[in-house]
Design an enzyme around this catalytic site. Structure first.
Site, short mmCIF file in Angstrom:
data_model
loop_
_atom_site.label_atom_id
_atom_site.label_comp_id
_atom_site.label_asym_id
_atom_site.label_seq_id
_atom_site.Cartn_x
_atom_site.Cartn_y
_atom_site.Cartn_z
CD GLU A 146 -10.19 -3.04 -6.48
OE1 GLU A 146 -10.61 -4.13 -6.01
OE2 GLU A 146 -9.54 -2.21 -5.82
CE LYS A 171 -1.02 0.85 -5.01
NZ LYS A 171 -0.29 2.14 -5.11
CB SER A 217 4.58 5.84 -1.05
OG SER A 217 4.34 6.87 -1.99
C1 LIG Z 1 -0.80 3.38 -4.85
C2 LIG Z 1 0.20 4.36 -4.38
C3 LIG Z 1 -0.11 5.34 -3.42
C4 LIG Z 1 -1.49 5.55 -2.86
O1 LIG Z 1 -2.01 4.48 -2.15
P1 LIG Z 1 -2.15 4.50 -0.55
O2 LIG Z 1 -3.00 3.32 -0.28
O3 LIG Z 1 -2.76 5.79 -0.17
O4 LIG Z 1 -0.78 4.36 0.00
C5 LIG Z 1 0.90 6.18 -2.98
N1 LIG Z 1 2.16 6.09 -3.48
C6 LIG Z 1 2.48 5.17 -4.41
C7 LIG Z 1 3.88 5.13 -4.92
C8 LIG Z 1 1.52 4.28 -4.89
O5 LIG Z 1 1.86 3.37 -5.81
#
Ligand SMILES: *Cc1c(COP(=O)(O)O)cnc(C)c1O
Length: 398
Positions: free
Chosen positions: A114, A92, A380
């Site tokens: 938000e 993020k 992610s």
């Molecule tokens: C917020 C988040 C997501 C989901 O958000 P996307 O916009 O779909 O990437 C996925 N993995 C993690 C670790 C997150 O913090």
């Protein structure tokens, strides 16, 4: 990326999805952004500042790690793109950093956002501290109670957390409050959106900021395998920003299979899921036309997933288009399957993944990649934030 039918057109559409369905009063704000974002992002001085912070503050490039034991387990070649090692623990920050530099170039002094689970709020509060900008984060009152550690983090970082008291007191109510704020402060305030959602140009802009993920994958994969593309890229989809970033530079390369993994929650048809590509129909959410989970008469259905980051009733318009055209294959994974995959990664590689990322990991069970094939999985985020859930479910993995 010329002539790319998977990137946005001048009108803000990916095929039939996208656009900017916003209240009249918000038009000047969004229009200012639309007119300026590409010019600013492409300036060499902007790129230089962004890249230097991505390197020294975020810790990029994030490693592309060959997961040897996972590869042996699945009898293929698994590389993990380690977004979990970024500062603040997920992808993020790539986006919030890009957007705050853009806000600065636009002469804004105040940032609003938000947040649902608080992760985007924390990533926003982080870059606001870094850039000395006032930060106001809207959050549903219910979410504030559920996500106390992230609320504390935001406050520690200097942000003001404002409870949304209307409706179900969750994410969509927080979004309404943020939009109201932006309408009332069009001159000094910038609204940082946290995924490839919202009115044009947000989905395109966020995808561009996250595209650093696939730009790095190409270089790293060429170094490690002699080939700058994999056979598969696998990523989880909430709104879809980490997937958009991991897919970005491969969208036109048909040799690469794109696999998007949604949350099936307690089961796709259990009434407790977030599998938008299966359950969704075209509709309008957060200012764009996309696939959306809704009732017969168009009321947004409450989504569910054990992982807070995938608990979203839509997907970004880019994903609605990738789904519709068949360019990406959409899969969905239940809470139980994701937990099992998270525990497996812990034991095989010594990496505790975010529960969101564990959904992508679980799809490796179904994928049946061949022995000589190469697969990149976008990890992610890290699992620190999910420890309570893991501890409460640990018996399953024992
Ligand atoms: C917020 C988040 C997501 C989901 O958000 P996307 O916009 O779909 O990437 C996925 N993995 C993690 C670790 C997150 O913090």
């Amino acid at each position: 990326m010329k002539d790319n039918k998977f990137t946005v057109n001048e009108k803000g559409y990916y095929g039939e999805f996208g656009g900017a369905f916003i209240p009249e009063l918000l038009y000047p704000n969004v229009e200012e952004l639309r007119k300026n974002y590409l010019g600013i992002i492409n300036e060499p001085t902007f790129q230089k500042e962004l890249n230097s912070l991505l390197q020294d503050y975020v810790g990029r490039p994030s490693p592309l790690y060959f997961a040897k034991r996972m590869s042996e387990h699945y009898k293929t070649n698994v590389f993990l793109k380690r977004e979990d090692l970024n500062h603040t623990g997920a992808h993020k920050i790539n986006n919030t950093l890009g957007q705050i530099l853009l806000a600065k170039r636009l002469g804004k002094t105040r940032i609003i956002a938000e947040t649902g689970a608080g992760q985007h709020g924390v990533a926003t509060a982080t870059v606001c501290a870094l850039m000395n900008m006032e930060c106001v984060v809207y959050m549903g009152e219910v979410d504030i109670k559920r996500q106390a550690p992230n609320v504390a983090r935001m406050k520690l970082l200097g942000a003001k957390v404002v409870p949304a008291l209307s409706g179900s007191k969750t994410l969509k109510d927080a979004t309404n409050e943020a939009i109201r704020d932006w309408i009332n402060h069009p001159l000094d305030t910038y609204y940082i959106i946290g995924s490839v959602v919202g009115p044009h140009p947000y989905p395109d802009m966020v995808a561009r900021f996250q595209a650093v993920i696939s730009a790095e994958i190409k270089i790293q994969l060429a170094e490690k395998t002699g080939r700058d593309y994999p056979d598969y890229v696998v990523a989880c989809v909430g709104g879809g920003s980490n997937a958009a970033g991991a897919f970005y530079h491969f969208m036109n390369d048909k040799r690469v299979q794109l696999i998007a993994v949604e949350a099936a929650g307690k089961g796709i048809h259990s009434g407790h899921s977030a599998a938008t590509s299966v359950l969704g129909r075209p509709g309008i959410i957060h200012g764009s036309k996309t696939l959306l989970m809704q009732t017969e008469d168009g009321q947004i259905t409450e989504p569910y997933s054990l992982s807070a980051g995938l608990d979203y009733p839509g997907v970004g318009p880019i994903h609605a288009h990738l789904h519709k055209t068949g360019r990406a294959r959409f899969a969905s994974v239940t809470d139980e399957q994701a937990l099992k995959a998270a525990f497996l990664l812990c034991r095989l590689e010594g990496i505790i993944p975010a529960l969101e990322s564990a959904h992508a990991l679980a799809e490796l069970e179904n994928l049946k990649a061949k022995e000589q094939e190469v697969l990149v999985l976008n990890l992610s985020g890290r699992g620190d934030k999910d420890m309570e859930t893991y501890i409460s479910k640990l018996a399953i993995g024992d």
